[in-house]
Design an enzyme around this catalytic site. Sequence first.
Site, mmCIF file in Angstrom:
data_model
loop_
_atom_site.group_PDB
_atom_site.id
_atom_site.type_symbol
_atom_site.label_atom_id
_atom_site.label_comp_id
_atom_site.label_asym_id
_atom_site.label_seq_id
_atom_site.Cartn_x
_atom_site.Cartn_y
_atom_site.Cartn_z
ATOM 1 N N CYS A 115 92.884 -21.768 52.850
ATOM 2 C CA CYS A 115 93.714 -20.645 52.795
ATOM 3 C C CYS A 115 93.685 -20.148 54.273
ATOM 4 O O CYS A 115 94.700 -19.307 54.718
ATOM 5 C CB CYS A 115 92.999 -19.734 52.094
ATOM 6 S SG CYS A 115 93.250 -20.111 50.226
ATOM 7 N N HIS A 252 95.579 -12.673 54.333
ATOM 8 C CA HIS A 252 95.541 -13.772 53.228
ATOM 9 C C HIS A 252 95.857 -13.219 51.902
ATOM 10 O O HIS A 252 94.911 -12.068 51.681
ATOM 11 C CB HIS A 252 94.477 -14.768 53.421
ATOM 12 C CG HIS A 252 94.559 -15.804 52.316
ATOM 13 N ND1 HIS A 252 95.667 -16.414 51.675
ATOM 14 C CD2 HIS A 252 93.319 -15.800 51.437
ATOM 15 C CE1 HIS A 252 95.234 -17.055 50.669
ATOM 16 N NE2 HIS A 252 93.988 -16.712 50.414
ATOM 17 N N ASN A 282 98.261 -16.494 44.963
ATOM 18 C CA ASN A 282 97.376 -16.798 46.252
ATOM 19 C C ASN A 282 98.346 -18.543 46.575
ATOM 20 O O ASN A 282 98.010 -19.260 45.863
ATOM 21 C CB ASN A 282 96.055 -17.276 45.921
ATOM 22 C CG ASN A 282 95.427 -17.750 47.042
ATOM 23 O OD1 ASN A 282 95.864 -18.366 48.105
ATOM 24 N ND2 ASN A 282 93.900 -17.640 47.243
HETATM 25 O O1 UT7 Z 1 91.582 -17.561 49.000
HETATM 26 C C1 UT7 Z 1 90.163 -17.730 48.478
HETATM 27 C C2 UT7 Z 1 90.295 -18.421 47.270
HETATM 28 N N1 UT7 Z 1 89.686 -17.716 46.301
HETATM 29 C C3 UT7 Z 1 89.652 -16.170 45.995
HETATM 30 O O2 UT7 Z 1 89.772 -15.370 46.840
HETATM 31 C C4 UT7 Z 1 88.833 -15.824 44.465
HETATM 32 C C5 UT7 Z 1 87.923 -14.898 44.804
HETATM 33 N N2 UT7 Z 1 87.331 -14.509 43.311
HETATM 34 C C6 UT7 Z 1 88.390 -13.809 42.319
HETATM 35 O O3 UT7 Z 1 89.447 -13.316 42.919
HETATM 36 C C7 UT7 Z 1 87.684 -13.145 41.458
HETATM 37 O O4 UT7 Z 1 86.338 -13.591 41.422
HETATM 38 C C8 UT7 Z 1 88.237 -13.807 39.838
HETATM 39 C C9 UT7 Z 1 89.766 -13.135 40.011
HETATM 40 C C10 UT7 Z 1 88.160 -15.106 40.078
HETATM 41 C C11 UT7 Z 1 87.434 -13.335 38.872
HETATM 42 O O5 UT7 Z 1 87.505 -11.873 38.656
HETATM 43 P P1 UT7 Z 1 85.939 -11.360 38.304
HETATM 44 O O6 UT7 Z 1 85.997 -9.972 38.328
HETATM 45 O O7 UT7 Z 1 84.898 -11.968 39.380
HETATM 46 O O8 UT7 Z 1 85.500 -11.825 36.900
HETATM 47 P P2 UT7 Z 1 84.403 -12.818 36.413
HETATM 48 O O9 UT7 Z 1 84.499 -14.114 37.181
HETATM 49 O O10 UT7 Z 1 83.279 -12.191 36.416
HETATM 50 O O11 UT7 Z 1 84.908 -13.099 34.847
HETATM 51 C C12 UT7 Z 1 84.649 -11.857 33.791
HETATM 52 C C13 UT7 Z 1 85.133 -12.355 32.781
HETATM 53 C C14 UT7 Z 1 84.286 -13.561 32.135
HETATM 54 O O12 UT7 Z 1 84.237 -13.249 30.905
HETATM 55 P P3 UT7 Z 1 82.579 -12.975 30.344
HETATM 56 O O13 UT7 Z 1 81.524 -14.092 30.799
HETATM 57 O O14 UT7 Z 1 82.539 -11.765 30.905
HETATM 58 O O15 UT7 Z 1 82.716 -12.972 28.647
HETATM 59 C C15 UT7 Z 1 85.190 -14.704 32.313
HETATM 60 O O16 UT7 Z 1 85.014 -15.887 31.416
HETATM 61 O O17 UT7 Z 1 86.381 -12.990 32.597
HETATM 62 C C16 UT7 Z 1 86.536 -14.005 31.741
HETATM 63 N N3 UT7 Z 1 87.733 -14.708 32.636
HETATM 64 C C17 UT7 Z 1 89.022 -14.541 31.954
HETATM 65 N N4 UT7 Z 1 89.571 -13.824 31.024
HETATM 66 C C18 UT7 Z 1 90.854 -13.679 30.995
HETATM 67 C C19 UT7 Z 1 87.778 -15.490 33.579
HETATM 68 N N5 UT7 Z 1 88.978 -15.812 33.842
HETATM 69 C C20 UT7 Z 1 89.754 -15.350 32.953
HETATM 70 C C21 UT7 Z 1 91.080 -15.191 32.660
HETATM 71 N N6 UT7 Z 1 91.525 -14.708 31.467
HETATM 72 N N7 UT7 Z 1 91.959 -15.951 33.225
#
Ligand code: UT7
Length: 325
Positions: A115, A252, A282
Amino acid sequence: MKIIRSRIAGVGAYLPERILTNDDLAKIVDTTDAWIVERSGIRRRHIAAEGELTSDLATAAARQAMEAAGVTADEIDLIILGTTTPDDTFPASAAKVQANLGVPGGFAFDVQAVCSGFLYALSTADKFIRAGEVKTALVIGAETFSRILDWNDRETCVLFGDGAGAVVLRAAEGEGTIADTGILSTHLHSDGRFRDLLYVTGGPSRSPSVGVVRMEGKEVFRHAVAKLAAAVDEALSANGITADDLDWVVPHQANRRILASTAKKAGLREDRIVVTLDMHANTSAASIPLALDAAVKDGRIRPGHLILIEAMGGGFTWGSALIRM
Ligand code: UT7
């Protein structure tokens, strides 16, 4: 004292025709439009057509940037393409772009910084220009990221998209002050110890396949905010300015909440941040030039404006640059 600066002479962008909305994704994996919008700010992404390659996207964006700059193919001395999704293991996709554009000379290569790829490419081209070896450079960020996604993994496949953006850099004279037009400073970092937080499961030396993206989202988020805020501070202090001096920040485009948290930590005004991730998700190395192109075309970013770009991605790689348009 007169010095050479790299001036942005033109910008361009390209997004593939096909759009995949959050609702479309909800038919493929267990997710909802509401979750994706709330957690990331993303509403849709563009997906390259079958047979449409990263070099095709890059060529389209480059053509636009060249037209905007009034530059012809025979004037290009250097092409650097930031990409994580090259057409082939080799040759470099930048060389394919060189052929597509009919650039008769110079040299072309790819830069792999995920990225942060556009930022790395921009910084590298700036060094060639400032050393007096290159007069006109094409700097491109282009990705067909959809090709390395696991479409069963809802934690990653909802976040990324395909696209390309490009700038033409031209050597120009400056006074060596912050009033100069052009790239004022660039600040690059990497730390390979964080490989396992964001990586792809394959590659030419490891396996017979290109692999798919794996990410520890929460950890990447935490590192992104800390490293981006530090990179913003670094660019500001290197130039003896504060966040109030910036006209625009072009980050980014990974996650709306990362942008907001970074802005808070680095003291940036949120209404001065260019956000386009809702429209294309992204797009890795393409995201900064896509956002820059949008803000130049809609008149937000104008000649004379002081802009800061910042990026963070797999590696980890991260950094920033200060540019006067
Ligand atoms: O360019 C650099 C590349 N990457 C990034 O910048 C990404 C960095 N990270 C993020 O943007 C965020 O961490 C995410 C958007 C990936 C996730 O957001 P979060 O607030 O950290 O959510 P989480 O991983 O804590 O997940 C919360 C819940 C989980 O369920 P439980 O365990 O609380 O029951 C996940 O299983 O959301 C669930 N979950 C989803 N639910 C619906 C994860 N992905 C999804 C989804 N749809 N697509």
